[in-house]
Design a protein around this motif. Structure first.
Motif, PDB file in Angstrom:
ATOM      1  N   ASP A 109       2.283 -42.032 -60.613  1.00  0.00           N
ATOM      2  CA  ASP A 109       2.743 -41.286 -61.782  1.00  0.00           C
ATOM      3  C   ASP A 109       4.242 -41.558 -61.930  1.00  0.00           C
ATOM      4  N   VAL A 111       6.115 -40.976 -64.437  1.00  0.00           N
ATOM      5  CA  VAL A 111       6.835 -39.923 -65.172  1.00  0.00           C
ATOM      6  C   VAL A 111       7.258 -38.817 -64.198  1.00  0.00           C
ATOM      7  N   GLU A 112       6.300 -38.349 -63.406  1.00  0.00           N
ATOM      8  CA  GLU A 112       6.602 -37.322 -62.410  1.00  0.00           C
ATOM      9  C   GLU A 112       7.229 -37.907 -61.147  1.00  0.00           C
ATOM     10  N   ARG A 113       7.214 -39.240 -61.041  1.00  0.00           N
ATOM     11  CA  ARG A 113       7.782 -39.955 -59.903  1.00  0.00           C
ATOM     12  C   ARG A 113       7.080 -39.584 -58.582  1.00  0.00           C
ATOM     13  N   THR A 114       5.756 -39.728 -58.585  1.00  0.00           N
ATOM     14  CA  THR A 114       4.965 -39.447 -57.391  1.00  0.00           C
ATOM     15  C   THR A 114       3.910 -40.529 -57.204  1.00  0.00           C
ATOM     16  N   THR A 116       0.030 -40.767 -55.166  1.00  0.00           N
ATOM     17  CA  THR A 116      -1.016 -40.084 -54.406  1.00  0.00           C
ATOM     18  C   THR A 116      -1.637 -41.085 -53.447  1.00  0.00           C
ATOM     19  N   ALA A 128       6.948 -38.426 -53.006  1.00  0.00           N
ATOM     20  CA  ALA A 128       7.946 -38.590 -54.059  1.00  0.00           C
ATOM     21  C   ALA A 128       8.421 -40.037 -54.114  1.00  0.00           C
TER      22      ALA A 128
END
Length: 211
Positions: A109, A111-114, A116, A128
């Motif tokens: 992700d 946008v969220e800078r993550t 999984t 992160a």
């Protein structure tokens, strides 16, 4: 259940390595706690094998990582467009090579800078991403389907993702030589780098902290 569903969709060699790693960890724990009385039998796999070969456990500094990335750019070529993004991801998160091999575009992700991650033991972790890692990985995943593996056969070789660990070892060795780094550089070198960067940990402590 989520772990089984995920590895069943992964390339065969990656799936096998994840299963065997998990089984061996369970066996070692069970034996230490008196719950396992005999060695499991899987053709061609020795649960009691001890790795006698000792490799140098070198941890790069920030300056070393910069030189290594320059070496990666110098040796990667067009067929290994994944090289710099993957090395940046490993150094920025401490992920294992087998975890990157199973990574899909949808796991990132930006946008969220993550990211999984499916861990070796079946756990799911959300890590992160720094701005530098996001910018490094963006060209590799932009516009691609969410269910596609980040490193595919198109960007690797005819053997594809199952051999990512071997291809990465080869890449890091060539990059280190190009950059004049007189050490054996592996994906775990980058994992120790991330641990030291995040925790200031000594080499002997990084496994517990990263786990």
């Amino acid at each position: 259940a989520a772990y089984l569903a995920r590895v069943r969709g992964a390339p065969a060699v990656t799936t096998l390595n994840l299963y065997l790693s998990t089984l061996r960890r369970a066996y070692v724990w069970g034996r230490a706690n008196g719950l396992v009385q005999q060695v499991p039998e899987i053709a061609g796999y020795d649960f009691d094998a001890q790795r006698d070969t000792k490799y140098e456990k070198w941890t790069p500094t920030r300056e070393d990582l910069g030189r290594l990335l320059e070496g990666v750019d110098a040796v990667a070529g067009r067929r290994r467009a994944w090289a710099r993004p993957v090395v940046s991801l490993l150094a920025g998160t401490g992920m294992r090579a087998c975890e990157v091999a199973a990574l899909t575009v949808g796991d990132l992700d930006l946008v969220e800078r993550t990211v999984t991650v499916l861990r070796k033991g079946g756990e799911v972790a959300v890590l992160a991403l720094t701005d530098d890692v996001v910018e490094a990985i963006r060209p590799l995943v932009a516009g691609r389907p969410a269910d596609e593996t980040v490193v595919t056969a198109r960007s690797d070789s005819r053997s594809g993702v199952p051999r990512l660990s071997h291809r990465l070892t080869e890449l890091l060795s060539d990059a280190a030589a190009s950059a004049g780094i007189p050490h054996r550089v592996t994906a775990h070198s980058l994992r120790r780098y991330a641990s030291t960067l995040l925790f200031g940990a000594a080499d002997g402590e990084y496994k517990d902290l990263m786990g």
